[in-house]
Write a protein that holds these residues in place. Structure first.
Motif, PDB file in Angstrom:
ATOM      1  N   ARG A 365      42.611  43.005  41.114  1.00  0.00           N
ATOM      2  CA  ARG A 365      43.739  43.879  41.519  1.00  0.00           C
ATOM      3  C   ARG A 365      44.042  44.906  40.481  1.00  0.00           C
ATOM      4  O   ARG A 365      45.160  44.740  40.114  1.00  0.00           O
ATOM      5  N   SER A 383      51.718  40.990  35.174  1.00  0.00           N
ATOM      6  CA  SER A 383      53.018  40.735  34.911  1.00  0.00           C
ATOM      7  C   SER A 383      53.129  39.886  33.674  1.00  0.00           C
ATOM      8  O   SER A 383      52.260  40.073  32.708  1.00  0.00           O
ATOM      9  N   ASP A 389      47.664  29.299  32.310  1.00  0.00           N
ATOM     10  CA  ASP A 389      47.158  29.863  33.568  1.00  0.00           C
ATOM     11  C   ASP A 389      45.930  30.596  33.561  1.00  0.00           C
ATOM     12  O   ASP A 389      45.327  30.839  34.577  1.00  0.00           O
ATOM     13  N   ASN A 392      42.506  29.240  34.752  1.00  0.00           N
ATOM     14  CA  ASN A 392      42.447  29.155  36.243  1.00  0.00           C
ATOM     15  C   ASN A 392      42.548  30.533  36.916  1.00  0.00           C
ATOM     16  O   ASN A 392      41.882  30.148  38.133  1.00  0.00           O
ATOM     17  N   ILE A 393      43.197  31.246  36.436  1.00  0.00           N
ATOM     18  CA  ILE A 393      42.926  32.930  37.163  1.00  0.00           C
ATOM     19  C   ILE A 393      41.664  33.183  37.083  1.00  0.00           C
ATOM     20  O   ILE A 393      41.150  33.656  38.132  1.00  0.00           O
ATOM     21  N   ASP A 396      39.462  31.066  39.536  1.00  0.00           N
ATOM     22  CA  ASP A 396      39.723  31.609  40.744  1.00  0.00           C
ATOM     23  C   ASP A 396      39.089  33.153  41.191  1.00  0.00           C
ATOM     24  O   ASP A 396      38.288  33.086  42.424  1.00  0.00           O
ATOM     25  N   PHE A 404      43.237  23.019  46.295  1.00  0.00           N
ATOM     26  CA  PHE A 404      44.008  22.016  46.162  1.00  0.00           C
ATOM     27  C   PHE A 404      45.003  21.894  47.487  1.00  0.00           C
ATOM     28  O   PHE A 404      45.766  22.547  47.941  1.00  0.00           O
ATOM     29  N   GLY A 405      44.472  21.027  48.213  1.00  0.00           N
ATOM     30  CA  GLY A 405      44.928  20.896  49.715  1.00  0.00           C
ATOM     31  C   GLY A 405      43.999  21.456  50.636  1.00  0.00           C
ATOM     32  O   GLY A 405      42.847  21.541  50.455  1.00  0.00           O
TER      33      GLY A 405
ATOM     34  N   ILE B  46      55.670  39.752  43.451  1.00  0.00           N
ATOM     35  CA  ILE B  46      54.329  38.852  43.726  1.00  0.00           C
ATOM     36  C   ILE B  46      54.759  37.338  43.508  1.00  0.00           C
ATOM     37  O   ILE B  46      55.704  37.147  42.720  1.00  0.00           O
ATOM     38  N   PRO B  52      49.821  30.468  39.008  1.00  0.00           N
ATOM     39  CA  PRO B  52      48.810  31.416  38.917  1.00  0.00           C
ATOM     40  C   PRO B  52      47.300  30.704  39.084  1.00  0.00           C
ATOM     41  O   PRO B  52      47.039  29.799  38.119  1.00  0.00           O
ATOM     42  N   GLY B  53      46.595  31.240  39.821  1.00  0.00           N
ATOM     43  CA  GLY B  53      45.041  30.841  39.928  1.00  0.00           C
ATOM     44  C   GLY B  53      44.859  29.469  40.678  1.00  0.00           C
ATOM     45  O   GLY B  53      43.705  29.151  40.847  1.00  0.00           O
ATOM     46  N   VAL B  54      46.011  29.041  40.961  1.00  0.00           N
ATOM     47  CA  VAL B  54      45.661  27.509  41.686  1.00  0.00           C
ATOM     48  C   VAL B  54      45.621  28.003  43.225  1.00  0.00           C
ATOM     49  O   VAL B  54      46.413  28.644  43.627  1.00  0.00           O
ATOM     50  N   THR B  60      49.586  22.324  50.965  1.00  0.00           N
ATOM     51  CA  THR B  60      50.430  22.153  49.980  1.00  0.00           C
ATOM     52  C   THR B  60      51.329  23.485  49.603  1.00  0.00           C
ATOM     53  O   THR B  60      52.167  23.568  48.972  1.00  0.00           O
ATOM     54  N   PRO B  70      53.754  19.742  45.210  1.00  0.00           N
ATOM     55  CA  PRO B  70      52.574  19.167  46.050  1.00  0.00           C
ATOM     56  C   PRO B  70      51.888  18.119  45.176  1.00  0.00           C
ATOM     57  O   PRO B  70      51.228  17.255  45.689  1.00  0.00           O
ATOM     58  N   GLY B 352      43.476  31.846  44.764  1.00  0.00           N
ATOM     59  CA  GLY B 352      44.971  31.646  44.249  1.00  0.00           C
ATOM     60  C   GLY B 352      45.365  32.919  43.643  1.00  0.00           C
ATOM     61  O   GLY B 352      46.503  33.050  42.748  1.00  0.00           O
ATOM     62  N   ASP B 353      45.131  34.194  44.168  1.00  0.00           N
ATOM     63  CA  ASP B 353      45.567  35.296  43.903  1.00  0.00           C
ATOM     64  C   ASP B 353      46.788  35.349  44.332  1.00  0.00           C
ATOM     65  O   ASP B 353      47.270  34.807  45.728  1.00  0.00           O
ATOM     66  N   PRO B 354      48.010  35.922  43.690  1.00  0.00           N
ATOM     67  CA  PRO B 354      49.293  35.909  44.429  1.00  0.00           C
ATOM     68  C   PRO B 354      49.716  36.510  45.474  1.00  0.00           C
ATOM     69  O   PRO B 354      48.652  37.360  45.667  1.00  0.00           O
ATOM     70  N   SER B 383      59.826  40.661  40.064  1.00  0.00           N
ATOM     71  CA  SER B 383      58.707  40.416  39.181  1.00  0.00           C
ATOM     72  C   SER B 383      57.705  39.350  39.870  1.00  0.00           C
ATOM     73  O   SER B 383      57.541  39.358  40.923  1.00  0.00           O
ATOM     74  N   ARG B 384      57.186  38.495  39.168  1.00  0.00           N
ATOM     75  CA  ARG B 384      56.156  37.228  39.405  1.00  0.00           C
ATOM     76  C   ARG B 384      56.941  36.071  39.537  1.00  0.00           C
ATOM     77  O   ARG B 384      57.184  35.530  38.524  1.00  0.00           O
ATOM     78  N   TYR B 386      57.424  31.818  41.467  1.00  0.00           N
ATOM     79  CA  TYR B 386      56.596  30.686  41.925  1.00  0.00           C
ATOM     80  C   TYR B 386      57.135  30.348  43.515  1.00  0.00           C
ATOM     81  O   TYR B 386      58.288  30.508  43.788  1.00  0.00           O
TER      82      TYR B 386
END
Lengths: 406, 406
Positions: A365, A383, A389, A392-393, A396, A404-405, B46, B52-54, B60, B70, B352-354, B383-384, B386
């Motif tokens: 993005r 951000s 992370d 993982n980003i 993805d 996961f799930g 976001i 992030p990325g999960v 979950t 989860p 896993g994108d927000p 901001s970002r 969870y």
């Protein structure tokens, strides 16, 4: 189809506003058309390698970037140095970084034995013949450097350095930092080890020859940086990827090897200011087909941060940027460019300031940021993120990540 | 006085830049005057549902949004499917999602038994008469679906699926994923269960009748998605609130039921593309007086993401937006609008994108963002964040939250 992943680590790239740069950072001041192009087409942010304000080492920083919790796996530098020079290390062992040094009448006169270049292999052989009553291995490395691995059972890794980090004094007998049986045992063993290295090396023919030609003898081994070898699941298991690393310095190679990654040796990739950046970029391009993921570390920024040289840091940044031209034609790849920690020229050491980060690739993005630096990153679409992370980003984005799930 | 809380989950709303949309996401491209009005008067950001990325599942993802970890409570889909069709499940039990299938000469010919619509109640009754030596319950659900709960002691949930997820092969006997006594026991039980379902169902009058009219017999039960029923404190205890959920699909209903929430059944809320969004909004409005908190899940965005249909996703977004007109006159309420995960049309699956998130209500620190989408959110005042923090933020705004400390 899954895309490839590249993590380009500009070691120590982050900095602070510098007075003589009119309050800009070296990265802000440098002309970086290629980095800026990646930023423009990418998504940007700032990244705390471990956590805000926590000052990472190169070892703990890379561990975090590979998705490991350094608080879980890191107790000291030794194991990673050992792995970095290609030694096999196993959980339960304790490893040390060592120097060959020079001792005279009980006082250190040179912590590096005149930066000895030849004969350390024979000296190491003599050291390995020492009878310590426990299994160990000493391995010489580049110049005056070496690694010691203790292989016995019930060993602690919380012991002080034998290396006093100064000359004109005796070596410091190791002491347990945490006073328990395991650490006492380790302290006793390396104290005995150090004592015996002096006995066995002082009369060694190599040293006799050095003395006769006016060179300081390498007549003591000085262990430091004790660390327990951690249990680390490889990236193939943790993340389902095959990874490789390109790095100049053994410490970073060691972290990557411990993560189960292959090490790609590139001629001219020295980890110094003379490193061949073009060769590194070419190495990435010629090897990426064989891997899901390559991590490449370029060290020069860190060196110039340590030395407090803003203009030279700018020059090195611009030299990197020119070479990034060669990265542009890579396709089907997600590229993250960031640091493992900041090394501000004003600090002359690592700092906990966040590093700028950009991620470039087909489906990111992309945001409105068009410059890669510490403050532009704060306005980007990523951000502020954590080092743990980042991989993982990328996984993805590259469609390698697993749900996961359900 | 405390305000009400609404969490409107646009399942799979988040996306990536799409080429045929000129690099915009479906949400960016869609005309959404109502969402944008909420964004303008709200605070935006976001949100990483898990991290992030999960890549979250719907299960979950909703667990995280309800404040559960989860990684603590989720081992598989089964228990949430069971709860989703109204079954009581208890910690210690192991639950499976199941299909009625068709097997001939040891090979599966249809994983859904011709999407059987009638007679499953009688077939389930026969299955429940099987003697397994342990207490269990099998419950038929919509069409070919069902749920199996094992109620014995010392049962593991880490076993492979019996359902081979393809036809032309035999069913896969379950194996322990982690090789211990508990998982071995579970594997043995469900292997025995599956074998006996074939024995007992093959000659069942319902199946004889199906065969005589040319329909595939429902002569095997295929368990998959084993999960241990977790210990989950209800929201009333965790957060001090009375909550309810409106959702089309059993999996989300199940997560909410396990969180101690009431399920509000809305006629026409199907979880499909035909779902009656107006009825859902009206359902929220007519029920909110009875609860502190309503979670409403609208699924269509996810379906169109899975199908890779950007234009249809835009249409469904615009359909939602029109219906949000009816939400505007709600007072004394904090409304969060977000997703449980992204389902990009370019990925055709979860990512896993927000997700974009907005929070609207009297006292939010509204920001300058006036559009609800993935990239506008990055410039907002939230901001970002969870997923696990969203409900706490809403509780605090609504003055329901309790102080931690003095």
């Amino acid at each position: 189809m899954a895309d490839k992943i590249l993590m380009l680590i500009l070691d120590g790239i982050g900095d602070r506003p510098v007075k003589e740069l009119d309050g800009k950072t070296p990265l802000e001041k440098a002309k970086t058309p290629n980095l800026d192009k990646f930023a423009e087409k990418g998504v940007n942010g700032i990244m705390d390698t471990i956590a805000p304000g926590v000052i990472p080492g190169s070892d703990t920083g890379h561990l975090a970037l590979l998705g490991y919790d350094p608080y879980d796996v890191y107790t000291g530098r030794g194991p990673f140095e050992a792995a970095g020079i290609g030694l096999e290390v196993k959980p339960g062992q304790v490893a040390f970084r060592c120097n060959f040094g020079t001792i005279e009448d009980g006082k250190l006169t040179d912590r590096r034995a005149g930066r000895i270049k030849e004969g350390t292999e024979e000296l190491a052989e003599a050291v390995n013949n020492i009878d310590l009553g426990v299994d160990f291995h000493f391995q010489e490395a580049v110049e005056h450097r070496g690694v010691l691995i203790l292989k016995g059972q019930g060993l602690g890794a919380k012991v002080t350095d034998i290396d006093p980090h100064e000359t004109g004094v005796g070596y410091h007998p190791a002491e347990p930092i945490v006073d328990d049986k395991e650490n006492k045992k380790t302290a006793e063993i390396i104290n005995e080890f150090t004592k015996k290295t002096v006995e066995i090396l002082s009369d060694h023919p190599i040293n006799k020859k050095r003395e006769s030609s006016g060179k300081p003898p390498a007549n003591i081994i000085l262990p430091r940086g004790a660390g327990a070898v951690p249990e680390m699941k490889p990236l193939s298991e943790n993340k389902g990827i095959k990874g490789a690393a390109i790095a100049g310095i053994p410490l970073v190679k060691g972290v990557c090897r411990m993560a189960g990654m292959d090490i790609i040796d590139i001629e001219g990739a020295t980890g110094g200011l003379d490193t061949d950046i073009e060769a590194i970029i070419k190495g990435i391009k010629s090897n990426i087909e064989n891997y899901d993921f390559i991590l490449a570390n370029i060290k020069g920024f860190d060196i110039l941060g340590h030395d407090g040289l803003p203009h030279e840091k700018i020059e090195f940044i611009e030299k990197l940027d020119e070479n990034l031209e060669h990265l542009k034609d890579l396709e089907d790849i997600y590229i993250a460019i960031t640091g493992d920690h900041s090394t501000p020229v004003t600090v002359k050491g690592h700092s906990g300031d966040p590093s700028p980060i950009l991620i470039h690739g087909e489906e990111v993005r992309w945001d409105e940021v068009a410059k890669f630096d510490e403050r532009s990153g704060t306005k980007g679409g990523l951000s502020r993120i954590y080092g743990k992370d980042v991989l993982n980003i990328l996984l993805d984005l590259a469609k390698i990540g697993e749900k996961f799930g359900a």
